[in-house]
Write a protein that holds these residues in place. Sequence first.
Motif, PDB file in Angstrom:
ATOM      1  N   GLN A 214      45.100  40.990 -13.206  1.00 52.46           N
ATOM      2  CA  GLN A 214      44.378  40.986 -11.939  1.00 52.46           C
ATOM      3  C   GLN A 214      43.082  41.789 -12.040  1.00 52.46           C
ATOM      4  OE1 GLN A 214      46.491  41.357  -8.082  1.00 52.46           O
ATOM      5  NE2 GLN A 214      45.465  43.333  -7.962  1.00 52.46           N
TER       6      GLN A 214
ATOM      7  N   VAL B 232      48.739  36.806  -8.596  1.00 52.71           N
ATOM      8  CA  VAL B 232      47.659  37.750  -8.857  1.00 52.71           C
ATOM      9  C   VAL B 232      46.644  37.550  -7.754  1.00 52.71           C
ATOM     10  CG1 VAL B 232      45.805  38.334 -10.467  1.00 52.71           C
ATOM     11  CG2 VAL B 232      48.024  37.653 -11.347  1.00 52.71           C
TER      12      VAL B 232
ATOM     13  N   LEU C  78      43.001  37.772  -6.335  1.00 50.46           N
ATOM     14  CA  LEU C  78      41.623  37.835  -6.807  1.00 50.46           C
ATOM     15  C   LEU C  78      40.676  38.027  -5.632  1.00 50.46           C
ATOM     16  CD1 LEU C  78      41.697  34.820  -9.293  1.00 50.46           C
ATOM     17  CD2 LEU C  78      42.062  37.223  -9.805  1.00 50.46           C
TER      18      LEU C  78
END
Length: 71
Positions: free
Chosen positions: A26, A67, A69
């Motif tokens: 990440q 993850v 973003l």
Amino acid sequence: MPHETVSSDEPKLQDYLGELVRKTVQDSLNALLDAQANQIVNAGRYERQACCSGHYRQNLTTTLRDVTLSV
């Protein structure tokens, strides 16, 4: 000399390592996206605020976990 036995909780260890990998991925992807944005507009992160509308959170699903973003 006595032998010491080391035991581990394998599921906890796997969860810890999975979270460590997820966080590293990440952070790396967010750094790459930030660098790409800098390059596209030829300005630094806080210098480009006037020309861009900001960012939003986007989830990317991996084999470990999602993850998050900053796009």
